[in-house]
Enzyme design. Structure first.
Site, PDB file in Angstrom:
ATOM      1  N   ASP A 191      49.912  26.567  50.134  1.00 51.29           N
ATOM      2  CA  ASP A 191      48.978  25.484  50.436  1.00 51.29           C
ATOM      3  C   ASP A 191      49.086  25.055  51.896  1.00 51.29           C
ATOM      4  O   ASP A 191      48.072  24.806  52.561  1.00 51.29           O
ATOM      5  CB  ASP A 191      49.226  24.293  49.511  1.00 51.29           C
ATOM      6  CG  ASP A 191      48.839  24.559  48.067  1.00 51.29           C
ATOM      7  OD1 ASP A 191      48.279  25.639  47.772  1.00 51.29           O
ATOM      8  OD2 ASP A 191      49.087  23.677  47.220  1.00 51.29           O
ATOM      9  N   GLY A 201      37.454  27.577  46.302  1.00 49.40           N
ATOM     10  CA  GLY A 201      37.151  27.059  44.972  1.00 49.40           C
ATOM     11  C   GLY A 201      37.680  28.010  43.919  1.00 49.40           C
ATOM     12  O   GLY A 201      38.544  28.841  44.184  1.00 49.40           O
ATOM     13  N   HIS A 218      44.689  32.500  50.761  1.00 46.65           N
ATOM     14  CA  HIS A 218      45.319  31.534  49.852  1.00 46.65           C
ATOM     15  C   HIS A 218      45.304  32.063  48.421  1.00 46.65           C
ATOM     16  O   HIS A 218      46.313  31.978  47.708  1.00 46.65           O
ATOM     17  CB  HIS A 218      44.585  30.192  49.950  1.00 46.65           C
ATOM     18  CG  HIS A 218      45.203  29.093  49.165  1.00 46.65           C
ATOM     19  ND1 HIS A 218      44.626  28.590  48.018  1.00 46.65           N
ATOM     20  CD2 HIS A 218      46.351  28.390  49.358  1.00 46.65           C
ATOM     21  CE1 HIS A 218      45.392  27.620  47.547  1.00 46.65           C
ATOM     22  NE2 HIS A 218      46.443  27.476  48.338  1.00 46.65           N
TER      23      HIS A 218
END
EC number: 3.1.1.4
Length: 138
Positions: free
Chosen positions: A105, A45, A63
Site C-alpha cells: 500500500d 479498484g 499494487h
C-alpha cells in the site's frame, strides 16, 4: 481537515487495510481515494485486465501484483498500523503479513503521488468494457 473527515466517514464501512490504504492515498496525494482512484483506468479498484492506461493505472497494476505475491495473507481485510515520520509513510510493527500488505500500500500511495502530474480525468470511472486486451504478467 474537513476532507479527511469526509473520507473517514465514507470509509467507515470498509474493512481491513483498505481503510489504511485510503488514508495513505489521501495523505500522499491530497485526493479523495474513493472518487479519484476506485474506478480509475483498467486496474484501480476491484479486479483488473488489459493494458494499464497511464502511469497512475500502472501503479494500480503493480499494487495488484504486489497483493498477488501475498498468497498466505488477506490484503483487503488484514489491518495494519503505520505512521508518518517527517512526512514519510512508515509501516508499524506487526505480523509478517501486516508488514508486507502495508509495504504494498505504501508503494502504491507513493507511486500515485509521483504521478500526480499525469493523472488524467478521462480515466476516472473508466468502463471495464474498454479494458479488452490480454493482461500483462506481473
Amino acid at each position: 481537515m474537513r476532507t479527511l473527515w469526509i473520507v473517514a466517514v465514507c470509509l467507515i464501512g470498509v474493512e481491513g487495510s483498505l481503510l489504511e490504504f485510503g488514508m495513505m492515498i489521501l495523505g500522499e496525494t491530497g485526493k479523495n481515494p474513493l472518487t479519484s482512484y476506485s474506478f480509475y483506468g483498467c486496474y484501480c479498484g476491484v479486479g483488473g485486465k488489459g493494458t494499464p492506461k497511464d502511469a497512475t493505472d500502472r501503479c494500480c497494476f503493480v499494487h495488484d501484483c504486489c497483493y498477488g505475491n501475498l498468497p498466505d495473507c488477506s490484503p483487503k481485510t488484514d489491518r495494519y498500523k503505520y505512521h508518518r515520520e517527517n512526512g514519510a509513510i512508515v509501516c508499524g510493527k506487526g505480523t509478517s503479513c501486516e508488514n508486507r500488505i502495508c509495504e504494498c500500500d505504501r508503494a502504491a500511495a507513493i507511486c500515485f503521488r509521483k504521478n500526480l502530474k499525469t493523472y488524467n480525468y478521462i480515466y476516472r470511472n473508466y468502463p471495464d468494457i474498454l479494458c479488452k486486451e490480454e493482461s500483462e504478467k506481473c
